[in-house]
Design an enzyme around this catalytic site. Structure first.
Site, PDB file in Angstrom:
ATOM      1  N   GLU A 295       0.796  -1.222   0.000  1.00  0.00           N
ATOM      2  CA  GLU A 295       0.000   0.000   0.000  1.00  0.00           C
ATOM      3  C   GLU A 295       0.836   1.284   0.000  1.00  0.00           C
ATOM      4  O   GLU A 295       0.418   2.280  -0.578  1.00  0.00           O
ATOM      5  CB  GLU A 295      -0.930   0.012   1.227  1.00  0.00           C
ATOM      6  CG  GLU A 295      -2.065  -0.986   1.162  1.00  0.00           C
ATOM      7  CD  GLU A 295      -3.117  -0.604   0.126  1.00  0.00           C
ATOM      8  OE1 GLU A 295      -3.113   0.559  -0.328  1.00  0.00           O
ATOM      9  OE2 GLU A 295      -3.915  -1.462  -0.255  1.00  0.00           O
TER      10      GLU A 295
ATOM     11  N   SER B  90     -29.673 -30.242  50.900  1.00  0.00           N
ATOM     12  CA  SER B  90     -28.829 -30.751  51.994  1.00  0.00           C
ATOM     13  C   SER B  90     -27.418 -30.194  51.988  1.00  0.00           C
ATOM     14  O   SER B  90     -26.598 -30.602  52.819  1.00  0.00           O
ATOM     15  CB  SER B  90     -28.754 -32.285  51.911  1.00  0.00           C
ATOM     16  OG  SER B  90     -30.027 -32.857  52.114  1.00  0.00           O
TER      17      SER B  90
END
Length: 664
Positions: free
Chosen positions: A68, A327
């Site tokens: 680029e 429990s």
């Protein structure tokens, strides 16, 4: 250019109104190792993750600049050579062959969402690019480009692109992946590999060809990259620990990076485990927490088997939901009894019918075991012995200890009662794991924490180290699921009233894990039990947590380890502290009918059941003798008639017991 013209141009650049460069990025929730657990889109619906050049594969950066803007590090924002080349190619070919925009110019367009084709737009990009180069460093410009470059769909920036197309961070991209991500920003929608694979392949291959010509890739690397299949769909962003991530993000608005104590790999394994555990039951939900009980760090927290599963109500975080613990509170009560000197694991306690001012608890199976050691009573999860202990400790003391652990229990009736010991309280899975972490850490552990960097904070002391070890020694003796190794994990299961909740919580020498299973809407699940449903998931969770279990610690030096017969006399058999002022243990007791009973006899005889006492027995009904010389402890007598009656049993030593009942 004359000096005056230069000054005018320079002033023109300085007067440029720059677009905002402060970028809103996605909030990220990270695990303890910095790996992404979850991200949230920015206000516009885009996925835009914060990034620095150091976070990106160096080969990708080299390919990007070579393709680029190869003079990026030397130009001032505009590359005259590239512009002249692009203009010459356009004139020679009659069309645009290559662009002359620098990365800085492309960034200017992205920041302003401008056009590329018109000269006015191009001139504006040049002006902004020149101004950006004056005010920002090259690395800052590159960072902004890596953050804003479009990659198709809602993915903006290299990190969002790497996750969307390859499901990973951009730190280690392959040549094929890097080439595709270099090519995409020029035409992100027309080159999307999931929609236009041919265009995407051609664009990627052009990048590879140029990188091969420039020597950045070898011929073999480029050829292998060209043969690599393109991604056929955009991947979803990671969404691990979604419930916890939502809570943490809501508590820290405006903070874009939140690091947790969770281990991403462990979290993934636990989420898979929960999904497997409920696969055959469409409405069943589950939750799991795994924590280090030495440091308080939570390593995994899964609030449901599937965050998006509407049928299971997966959006409900069941680690925070208030449920009945069944429990699973019993170990705390036993530990308190040991700590208070009321009992010892080898103390005998009578498991038989009881009545506490109208409250007559029953064992889960409806049977009585008679005299039994507390060790066995806890392992069998009997109800009557633990209610007796709660009566002696006081429910308020149990509730205070529960709160001292860091839990926030909710009482349905306000004041605590004896039913507290059997699950008559609302509590979350997180609070239960906090409680068990305290027992696992010798009676006092750290508060559980999920934010990395938070200083450890101690929770309140529950019991002494000796009592905590005694509880662990009992619980490690429970039967284990098929295929599991016995004696390695101290754990307890629980099933709430009506089969609404199945629990299994346990610990080894380092970690505590809690599992809850049930329906998120609180409706019953017929036939579920903690031991059958949740316990196998608990043991499997430990197996997926780490390669080997940490051994449970040895007993503290002051622990009393003896048989029942060797215990001090007061500890050999459980008796309330006021036993010296109560009836002897062998006093006669009317077991049936219990005090306050209401019976439908329809003219039949009334059956009486006695315990204790010395024969022969005398029975009085409403003050009148109705039977004498009775030596059996179960017999019948004529009904006293409808209405309220009082029955008294007197044994051969003159001791008595009384019950009041109503006959219809």
């Amino acid at each position: 250019m004359t000096f005056a013209a230069y000054r005018s141009f320079d002033s023109w650049i300085d007067r440029t109104d720059l677009p905002l460069t402060l970028t809103e990025t996605s909030t990220e929730v990270l695990d303890r190792n910095g790996k992404l657990l979850r991200a949230y889109p920015v206000g516009t619906g885009l996925w835009r993750l914060a990034v620095q050049p150091a976070d990106v594969d160096p080969r990708f950066l080299a390919m990007l600049l070579r393709y680029e803007d190869k003079r990026f590090r030397s130009h001032a924002g505009v590359d005259p050579i590239a512009l002249l080349r692009a203009a010459g190619q356009a004139m020679w070919n009659g069309r645009t062959v290559s662009g002359g925009s620098t990365l800085t110019m492309q960034l200017a367009r992205l920041l302003e969402d401008g056009t590329t084709g018109r000269w006015s737009g191009k001139l504006r990009q040049m002006r902004v690019a020149l101004a950006l180069e004056r005010r920002l460093s090259k690395d800052q410009i590159l960072t902004l480009y890596l953050t804003h470059a479009p990659y198709g769909g809602a993915a903006e920036g290299i990190r969002a692109a790497a996750y969307s197309w390859f499901g990973k961070e951009p730190k280690r991209l392959t040549p094929a992946e890097a080439a595709l991500l270099v090519a995409l920003p020029q035409s992100p929608e027309r080159r999307r590999p999931d929609r236009f694979p041919e265009a995407a392949s051609e664009a990627r291959d052009r990048v590879l060809e140029r990188m091969e010509r420039q020597g950045l890739l070898s011929e073999e690397q480029a050829e292998a990259a060209r043969r690599t299949p393109l991604p056929h769909r955009m991947a979803a962003f990671p969404r691990r620990a979604p419930h916890l991530a939502d809570r943490v993000a809501a508590r820290h608005p405006g903070k874009w990076k939140l690091q947790l104590t969770l281990d991403g790999a462990v979290q993934s394994r636990m989420e898979v485990l929960l999904a497997e555990a409920v696969r055959s039951s469409p409405r069943l939900s589950a939750a799991l927490i795994a924590a280090d009980h030495q440091t308080g760090e939570v390593l995994a927290m899964a609030g449901s088997p599937g965050y998006s599963d509407a049928q299971r109500r997966g959006f409900v975080d069941m680690t925070q939901a208030i449920r009945s613990p069944g429990s699973t509170l019993k170990p705390l009560i036993y530990g308190l009894a040991f700590d208070q000197g009321l009992a010892h694991p080898e103390t005998l306690i009578h498991d038989g019918p009881v009545n506490f001012a109208g409250y007559a608890p029953q064992n889960f199976d409806g049977e009585f075991r008679g005299d039994i050691r507390l060790r066995e009573a806890l392992q069998l999860s009997l109800n009557i012995p633990v209610v007796k202990l709660t009566q002696e400790l006081g429910p308020a003391r149990v509730l205070a200890s529960l709160r001292a652990s860091g839990a926030s229990p909710e009482l349905p009736g306000g004041a605590p009662g004896l039913a507290l010991s059997l699950g008559g309280v609302g509590i979350s899975l997180q609070d239960m794991v906090q409680l068990y972490a305290g027992l696992a850490a010798g009676g006092q552990g750290p508060q559980l924490r999920v934010m990395q960097g938070d200083a450890p904070q101690p929770a309140g002391r529950l019991v002494s180290p000796e009592a905590a070890w005694q509880v662990a020694d009992i619980l490690r003796g429970l039967p284990v699921p098929a295929g599991a190794r016995a004696g390695t994990i101290a754990y307890k299961t629980g099933t709430s009233y009506g089969h609404r909740d199945a629990w299994a919580i346990g610990w080894d020498g380092r970690h505590a894990v809690g599992v809850w299973m049930g329906r998120a809407d609180g409706t019953p699940v017929p036939g579920i039990f903690g031991g059958d449903l949740a316990a196998p998931v608990l043991f499997e969770a430990f197996g997926r947590l780490k390669p080997a279990l940490d051994p449970l610690p040895p007993p503290p030096p002051a622990t009393l380890i003896v048989s029942s017969a060797e215990l001090p006399q007061p500890l050999q058999r459980f008796r309330p502290r006021d036993a010296a002022f109560s009836e002897p243990a062998d006093a006669p007791e009317l077991v049936f009918p219990p005090d306050g009973a209401r019976l439908m006899l329809d003219g039949m005889d009334l059956t009486l059941k006695l315990r204790g006492g010395i024969a022969p027995f005398l029975v009085l009904a409403n003050g009148q003798p109705v039977l004498s010389g009775q030596r059996r402890r179960e017999f019948s007598l004529p009904s006293p008639g409808p209405g309220f009656s009082s029955l008294v049993i007197v044994d051969g030593a003159g001791r008595s017991d009384r019950v009041n009942l109503r006959i219809d």
